[in-house]
Scaffold this motif. Sequence first.
Motif, PDB file in Angstrom:
ATOM      1  N   PHE A 435     -11.879  -3.028  -0.922  1.00 24.15           N
ATOM      2  CA  PHE A 435     -10.536  -2.458  -0.878  1.00 24.15           C
ATOM      3  C   PHE A 435     -10.368  -1.493  -2.048  1.00 24.15           C
ATOM      4  N   LEU A 436      -9.936  -0.289  -1.723  1.00 23.72           N
ATOM      5  CA  LEU A 436      -9.675   0.733  -2.745  1.00 23.72           C
ATOM      6  C   LEU A 436      -8.189   1.054  -2.718  1.00 23.72           C
ATOM      7  N   ARG A 437      -7.565   1.034  -3.862  1.00 21.28           N
ATOM      8  CA  ARG A 437      -6.146   1.371  -3.972  1.00 21.28           C
ATOM      9  C   ARG A 437      -5.987   2.425  -5.054  1.00 21.28           C
ATOM     10  N   ALA A 438      -5.205   3.469  -4.763  1.00 17.30           N
ATOM     11  CA  ALA A 438      -5.002   4.541  -5.736  1.00 17.30           C
ATOM     12  C   ALA A 438      -3.526   4.887  -5.815  1.00 17.30           C
ATOM     13  N   ASP A 439      -2.977   4.856  -7.023  1.00 13.24           N
ATOM     14  CA  ASP A 439      -1.623   5.331  -7.283  1.00 13.24           C
ATOM     15  C   ASP A 439      -1.754   6.808  -7.650  1.00 13.24           C
ATOM     16  N   LEU A 440      -1.449   7.689  -6.689  1.00 13.61           N
ATOM     17  CA  LEU A 440      -1.710   9.112  -6.893  1.00 13.61           C
ATOM     18  C   LEU A 440      -0.875   9.710  -8.017  1.00 13.61           C
ATOM     19  N   ARG A 441       0.347   9.220  -8.170  1.00 11.39           N
ATOM     20  CA  ARG A 441       1.195   9.777  -9.242  1.00 11.39           C
ATOM     21  C   ARG A 441       0.607   9.440 -10.608  1.00 11.39           C
ATOM     22  N   ALA A 442       0.309   8.165 -10.818  1.00 10.41           N
ATOM     23  CA  ALA A 442      -0.218   7.749 -12.121  1.00 10.41           C
ATOM     24  C   ALA A 442      -1.686   8.117 -12.266  1.00 10.41           C
ATOM     25  N   GLY A 443      -2.439   7.991 -11.164  1.00 12.73           N
ATOM     26  CA  GLY A 443      -3.866   8.246 -11.237  1.00 12.73           C
ATOM     27  C   GLY A 443      -4.220   9.702 -11.418  1.00 12.73           C
ATOM     28  N   GLY A 444      -3.361  10.605 -10.947  1.00 12.13           N
ATOM     29  CA  GLY A 444      -3.649  12.026 -11.065  1.00 12.13           C
ATOM     30  C   GLY A 444      -3.831  12.458 -12.500  1.00 12.13           C
TER      31      GLY A 444
END
Length: 471
Positions: A435-444
Amino acid sequence: MTRRRAVRLAGVALFAAFALYSTFRVPRDPLRVYRAVPAAADFVSVHFRPADRLEDWFDTPAAGLIAQSFGIAPDDWESFCTAEATRAWARRLADQKAVFASYLSNDGRRVWLFASDLGARALRLHWMLKAGALPAFRKSGTYGGRTLWMLSGGDGLPLWIAFEEGVLIGCWSDRPGEIRNLLDTYDRVRPSIMASGLAPQLERRNADAPDRIWWNGAATEIGPVWADIFSASAAGIRGRVELPAGRGRLPRPARDVASDDAAALLGSTPSITLAADADWLIGLAGALNPPPVLTLALAYLRGEISSPAAMGVFGGAYGGRLFRMKVPGLALAVPLRRPAEATAILRERVDRINAGAGTAIALGPIPDPEGALFSISAPDIPLYSGLPTAEQAALALRAGRLYAASNLDTLRAMLAAMPSRAPTESSAAERAAAFLRADLRAGGSAVRDGISVYALALMMQNREGTRALRA
């Protein structure tokens, strides 16, 4: 009125009704929206009733990032998303099924196209254009009996559209030849993804996924990528990705993981998390031909840990520094098989690694009331040996688990934010190989920090020789 006249009028009325019905009726064909997509397309996505989910997609962090990449200011994007006219036109243009695709033209230019099944609404929209109700569009000739319409793109590419059998077909191009090619494709003069078999595959995929994506991956070694998107909202995008070409090349993990394993091991602070079988991850890392010291570390680690394992990327207050520059922090969490003996085993393993690889790695104990915490020093590694303790890698033993991080600051911040009682696996949690999860706002921002440091390192290594890679 005589009987003959009544019969004649009734016949005329029936004929008029049939003519009107034939004018507005568009025969149902669930695959016709794919017919305009050339067989050479390397990216195709299909969206079922997208207008129903428009606001949910607008709320996703990905939508705002894509808008920014096209140069749309945040205020303009917000106004567009909340405008009543946006929702009204979405109903007109994307109420049933829409396809987006991309391909390289004969001269190597990237072309983006779309096709939307409007049914009878296509006729009404066509009449609106002919009546001048949409003055931004101008008539730009005909092709194959169909009128071509063009919307100027200002500083960007013009939008070309045409209608055929209830389907709105369009593309962005500075030449009318591309929309003509799409109409030829629809007419079967040129091959489409119907002929290649891709269209039926997209249509028959997971019925629970209203949004489905295919990318041929020809420019990489991973091969075709299939993605099924189950839901999208402000909380994120939930879906499933498949890499058919990887079957047989990558071993199947011995144990599936649950969708909440990463949160149980790393908490809620990482920007990006990956949960997978621990032994499987070690096998993948070993296949990358790591240096001898890391090969030994992985071998010893494999004998002392159990599944699942979770890896995370941390940004913001949970990130770290490297040579005083802000960088994302990386961390790993994995359960231990013998937690009571973990400290002694860890020291013994480090001694064996040093003896086998000829290194001088040392564990520096750091006082911590919650448990064992160590910085990792390596006096024989240039540059790394000169880093302050806070910027060096670190290990911690907590609650029967081993935590490792790329720097001490990230490890401390992550552990401090962990709940006092780790969440347990939910019986309703989904299970998969990973399972891969990415918070685009914070991860960017975390990814940008990492890329900046990497580019700087390349420049320091070879300013001229790495110019293309840094660009």
